[in-house]
Design a protein around this motif. Structure first.
Motif, PDB file in Angstrom:
ATOM      1  N   UNK B  13       7.055   9.258  -4.823  1.00 26.71           N
ATOM      2  CA  UNK B  13       7.357   9.871  -6.120  1.00 26.71           C
ATOM      3  C   UNK B  13       7.928  11.274  -5.920  1.00 26.71           C
ATOM      4  N   UNK B  14       7.369  11.996  -4.966  1.00 24.78           N
ATOM      5  CA  UNK B  14       7.883  13.344  -4.645  1.00 24.78           C
ATOM      6  C   UNK B  14       9.318  13.248  -4.172  1.00 24.78           C
ATOM      7  N   UNK B  17      11.688  12.366  -7.068  1.00 24.94           N
ATOM      8  CA  UNK B  17      11.910  13.505  -7.974  1.00 24.94           C
ATOM      9  C   UNK B  17      12.872  14.501  -7.340  1.00 24.94           C
ATOM     10  N   UNK B  18      12.693  14.768  -6.061  1.00 23.53           N
ATOM     11  CA  UNK B  18      13.565  15.735  -5.396  1.00 23.53           C
ATOM     12  C   UNK B  18      14.980  15.195  -5.221  1.00 23.53           C
ATOM     13  N   UNK B  19      15.104  13.878  -5.014  1.00 23.49           N
ATOM     14  CA  UNK B  19      16.444  13.284  -4.926  1.00 23.49           C
ATOM     15  C   UNK B  19      17.159  13.388  -6.278  1.00 23.49           C
ATOM     16  N   UNK B  20      16.437  13.087  -7.363  1.00 24.74           N
ATOM     17  CA  UNK B  20      17.052  13.211  -8.698  1.00 24.74           C
ATOM     18  C   UNK B  20      17.401  14.666  -8.982  1.00 24.74           C
ATOM     19  N   UNK B  21      16.521  15.569  -8.570  1.00 22.62           N
ATOM     20  CA  UNK B  21      16.795  16.993  -8.773  1.00 22.62           C
ATOM     21  C   UNK B  21      18.048  17.437  -8.049  1.00 22.62           C
ATOM     22  N   UNK B  22      18.237  16.951  -6.831  1.00 20.73           N
ATOM     23  CA  UNK B  22      19.431  17.316  -6.051  1.00 20.73           C
ATOM     24  C   UNK B  22      20.703  16.798  -6.706  1.00 20.73           C
ATOM     25  N   UNK B  24      21.201  16.033  -9.898  1.00 21.55           N
ATOM     26  CA  UNK B  24      21.472  16.745 -11.149  1.00 21.55           C
ATOM     27  C   UNK B  24      21.973  18.162 -10.873  1.00 21.55           C
ATOM     28  N   UNK B  25      21.412  18.807  -9.862  1.00 18.65           N
ATOM     29  CA  UNK B  25      21.882  20.145  -9.493  1.00 18.65           C
ATOM     30  C   UNK B  25      23.338  20.085  -9.024  1.00 18.65           C
ATOM     31  N   UNK B  28      25.536  19.775 -12.141  1.00 19.48           N
ATOM     32  CA  UNK B  28      25.622  21.038 -12.872  1.00 19.48           C
ATOM     33  C   UNK B  28      26.538  22.032 -12.151  1.00 19.48           C
ATOM     34  N   UNK B 176      23.816  18.727 -17.089  1.00 20.13           N
ATOM     35  CA  UNK B 176      22.841  17.979 -16.288  1.00 20.13           C
ATOM     36  C   UNK B 176      21.592  18.822 -15.960  1.00 20.13           C
TER      37      UNK B 176
END
Lengths: 100, 176
Positions: B13-14, B17-22, B24-25, B28, B176
């Protein structure tokens, strides 16, 4: 290492929030966190409040016209707690034990 | 007590989340860059349609400015050095290819170069995120529609179809 397991961090949505904030170099907006965690507005807000109450995140609300923009950043205490929790998870995965 | 499976799930899960965060970043960060390139496409292709004599200088200026903007914008993100280099390589390719093909068939040259750019965006999606693949597809569709359905207005299609896709995507990516 058993003491490092953190029940506050371990909850699924909160774990993802902490993971995202630990990775980010700047505060993340509410909409970004919502996209990452796939939580509803209410659910995300409640978990952010829990983390803020524990001192793990700092929440900032800034006015943006008629709206308010919410952003969150991890605190040093939160970063330590998250990283210790990750280490505890790895110990469990490698065959250690948790006191959870 | 949590077991090894639960610990593995938590670590996954961690990572998720970090893959999705990367991703989206990355979107953006790319938003403003796409808008800059979209404006270059709009101006360059419009000029090619209505004022061909000044199209080449406008393209040159627009491409150089967009490459510079991409490089400067990427300095804010320490992981985007390769993106800046890619922009520089793409900019050099576009200019050189235009010089080589332009005299043979300007319309074909523009369409081919634009298709290569569309393919680059589509390929970027494999690494950065699927929105780039969608963008590449939209640009390619605009090019092909213009080429086959509206050949006399090809440059207009490239301006508003291709350039418009870049600008609209840039605005979408920024959120994003």
């Amino acid at each position: 290492m058993a003491d490092a397991f953190d029940e506050i961090v371990h909850q699924s949505v909160r774990l993802q929030i902490m993971a995202a904030l630990d990775q980010a170099r700047a505060p993340l907006g509410f909409s970004r966190l919502k996209a990452i965690t796939r939580a509803t507005d209410g659910n995300l807000g409640a978990h952010l409040a829990t983390l803020a109450k524990a001192g793990y995140v700092r929440i900032d609300k800034t006015p943006d016209g008629a709206r308010t923009r919410t952003s969150a950043a991890i605190t040093e205490a939160g970063r330590t707690a998250f990283r210790n929790h990750v280490a505890a998870l790895r110990v469990i995965l490698d065959g250690g034990q948790s006191n959870a | 007590m949590i077991d090894r499976t639960q610990a593995a799930d938590a670590l996954a899960a961690i990572e998720g989340a970090q893959a999705r965060g990367s991703i989206l970043a990355g979107y953006a960060h790319a938003g403003d860059i796409l808008i800059a390139w979209g404006m270059t496409w709009i101006v360059g292709n419009l000029a090619a349609q209505v004022a061909p004599a000044i199209a080449d200088p406008l393209w040159f200026i627009g491409i150089a400015a967009s490459v510079l903007f991409t490089i400067l914008r990427s300095r804010r993100n320490p992981h985007s050095g390769r993106a800046a280099l890619l922009a520089l390589i793409a900019g050099v390719f576009i200019i050189v290819a235009g010089l080589l093909i332009g005299d043979v068939d300007a319309r074909l040259g523009t369409a081919l170069i634009s298709l290569v750019v569309a393919a680059i965006y589509a390929g970027l999606g494999l690494w950065i995120g699927p929105r780039f693949t969608l963008l590449g597809g939209a640009i390619a569709a605009a090019i092909l529609i213009g080429w086959f359905a509206f050949p006399a207005r090809l440059y207009l299609w490239l301006a508003f179809g291709g350039g418009g896709a870049l600008v609209v995507s840039g605005l979408w990516f920024r959120r994003a």
